[in-house]
Design an enzyme around this catalytic site. Structure first.
Site, PDB file in Angstrom:
ATOM      1  N   CYS A  44     -55.861 114.741  24.695  1.00 38.39           N
ATOM      2  CA  CYS A  44     -56.783 115.619  24.611  1.00 38.39           C
ATOM      3  C   CYS A  44     -57.628 116.013  25.913  1.00 38.39           C
ATOM      4  O   CYS A  44     -58.299 117.044  26.005  1.00 38.39           O
ATOM      5  CB  CYS A  44     -57.637 115.404  23.455  1.00 38.39           C
ATOM      6  SG  CYS A  44     -56.660 115.019  21.951  1.00 38.39           S
ATOM      7  N   HIS A  48     -64.416 119.264  23.558  1.00 35.52           N
ATOM      8  CA  HIS A  48     -63.035 119.211  22.971  1.00 35.52           C
ATOM      9  C   HIS A  48     -63.376 119.298  21.512  1.00 35.52           C
ATOM     10  O   HIS A  48     -64.233 118.701  21.027  1.00 35.52           O
ATOM     11  CB  HIS A  48     -62.552 117.833  23.174  1.00 35.52           C
ATOM     12  CG  HIS A  48     -61.427 117.662  22.428  1.00 35.52           C
ATOM     13  ND1 HIS A  48     -60.300 118.323  22.428  1.00 35.52           N
ATOM     14  CD2 HIS A  48     -60.810 116.479  21.724  1.00 35.52           C
ATOM     15  CE1 HIS A  48     -59.445 117.837  21.505  1.00 35.52           C
ATOM     16  NE2 HIS A  48     -59.758 116.614  21.189  1.00 35.52           N
ATOM     17  N   ASN A  52     -57.897 120.519  15.609  1.00 37.32           N
ATOM     18  CA  ASN A  52     -58.014 119.946  17.107  1.00 37.32           C
ATOM     19  C   ASN A  52     -56.563 120.193  17.594  1.00 37.32           C
ATOM     20  O   ASN A  52     -55.598 119.834  17.345  1.00 37.32           O
ATOM     21  CB  ASN A  52     -57.864 118.207  16.715  1.00 37.32           C
ATOM     22  CG  ASN A  52     -57.656 117.530  18.208  1.00 37.32           C
ATOM     23  OD1 ASN A  52     -57.355 117.878  19.207  1.00 37.32           O
ATOM     24  ND2 ASN A  52     -58.021 116.238  18.035  1.00 37.32           N
TER      25      ASN A  52
END
Ligand code: ACO
Length: 336
Positions: A116, A256, A286
């Protein structure tokens, strides 16, 4: 930084697949509820790529938009960096596949693997090539087809992830504008907390690895959660300090998009009001390395950024990894 060029984001683009997977859909697949998912994560729906779509296809759409906005032709690109944990295949790199699809004949191309945090590793790397004068235009794409490595029988993970792509074209900007500071970090000892164990040289693909579901994301959620809250704060503090900017001077934070509660903890820590934080995880879940560039692109399109704003991009992910970048926003290219 004397003698180095200032580097900024000249344009962005994003693409998410059409198919929407809602919490109500997931209720029919695993033992979960819309109430649980919304309360624990903030996610309401996510996008899922079509069976024939791979990461390079999503990346291509986002890249074309970014190049079009900046009026830069693919042939002018010096380098392409793709951040992904869901490459089209082990090799060639997704960046090479994208280079061919775009027709970016003179661009060097490579993938970055930092889960990520991949987009932040990508822009930090890209900036060095531009700052030292070797390259002018570097395209950085964060892209994931996480639905292809998600176990839809595992309620601990399948509610979290979605697919998408975000692209940013980096180039030289006026001196003093653009990126003021970067902070990257890693703690490899936390690798097992978030991994996809099968299919590499440790556990080559076999009928056993398939049976044991080792080609799917495996995650220790609450440990990752604690780590995330800690590094979101420390990475943001590090770039503020390096750039000599106070938390009151932050105009926009693009975190994020993993969990609303992780973002809320950072928002509280830095005393940010709602309009200073970009949140789109309710619509996308996500998307790993695509989360930050997609959120940034949507913020730009919504007119939430103006010349000279202090923007913090911050994230964390598998590795374990983390990173932040502080940018004095300018899309005005420096002409030499
Ligand atoms: N529906 C209903 N119940 C669930 C679900 C679900 N979808 N998922 C888990 N539960 C249950 C668990 O089984 C557990 O039950 P138990 O107590 O009977 O064992 C209970 O809910 C609580 O589980 P926790 O893990 O303690 O819940 P938590 O509040 O920590 O939330 C979550 C879980 C959302 C995963 C959170 O820990 C999180 O967001 N962690 C961070 C994940 C992340 O950010 N990953 C990012 C990287 S991804 C990448 O790099 C590719």
């Amino acid at each position: 930084m004397r003698g180095l060029r200032s580097v900024g984001i000249l344009s962005t683009g994003s693409y998410t697949p059409e198919r929407v997977l809602t919490n109500a859909d997931l209720e029919k697949m695993v033992d979960t509820s819309d109430e649980w998912v919304v309360t624990r994560t903030g996610i309401r729906e996510r996008r899922i790529s079509a069976p024939e779509q791979a990461s390079s296809d999503l990346a291509l759409e986002a890249a074309k938009i970014a190049l079009e906005k900046a009026q830069v032709r693919p042939g002018e690109l010096d380098m392409i960096i793709v951040a992904t944990v869901t490459p089209d295949m082990m090799f060639p790199s997704t960046a090479c596949i994208l280079q061919d699809k775009l027709g970016a004949a003179k661009a060097a191309a490579m993938d970055v693997s930092a889960a990520c945090t991949g987009f932040l590793y990508g822009i930090t790397t890209a900036s060095q090539f531009i700052a030292n004068g070797l390259y002018r235009y570097v395209l950085v794409v964060g892209v994931e087809c996480l639905s292809k490595i998600t176990d839809y029988t595992d309620r601990n993970t399948c509610v979290l992830f979605g697919d998408g792509a975000g692209a940013a074209l980096l180039g030289p900007v006026e001196q003093g504008m653009g990126f003021l500071a970067f902070d990257l970090g890693a703690d490899g000892s936390g690798g097992p907390l978030l991994s996809l164990p099968g299919g590499g040289s440790r556990l080559p693909a076999s009928s056993e690895t398939v049976e044991q579901r080792q080609h799917y994301i495996s995650m220790a959620g609450s440990e990752v959660f604690k780590f995330a809250v800690k590094v979101m704060n420390s990475a943001t503090e590090a770039v503020l300090e390096k750039a000599g900017i106070s938390k009151e001077e932050i105009d926009l934070m693009v975190p994020h998009q993993a969990n609303r509660r992780i973002i809320d903890a950072a928002v509280k820590r830095f005393g940010l009001s709602e309009e200073k934080v970009v949140i789109n995880l309710d619509r996308y879940g996500n998307m790993s390395s695509a989360s930050i560039p997609v959120a940034l692109d949507e913020a730009i399109e919504a007119g939430r950024l103006k010349e000279g704003d202090n923007v913090v991009l911050v994230g964390f992910g598998g590795g374990l990894t983390w990173g932040a970048a502080l940018c004095k926003w300018s899309t005005r290219e420096a002409k030499e």
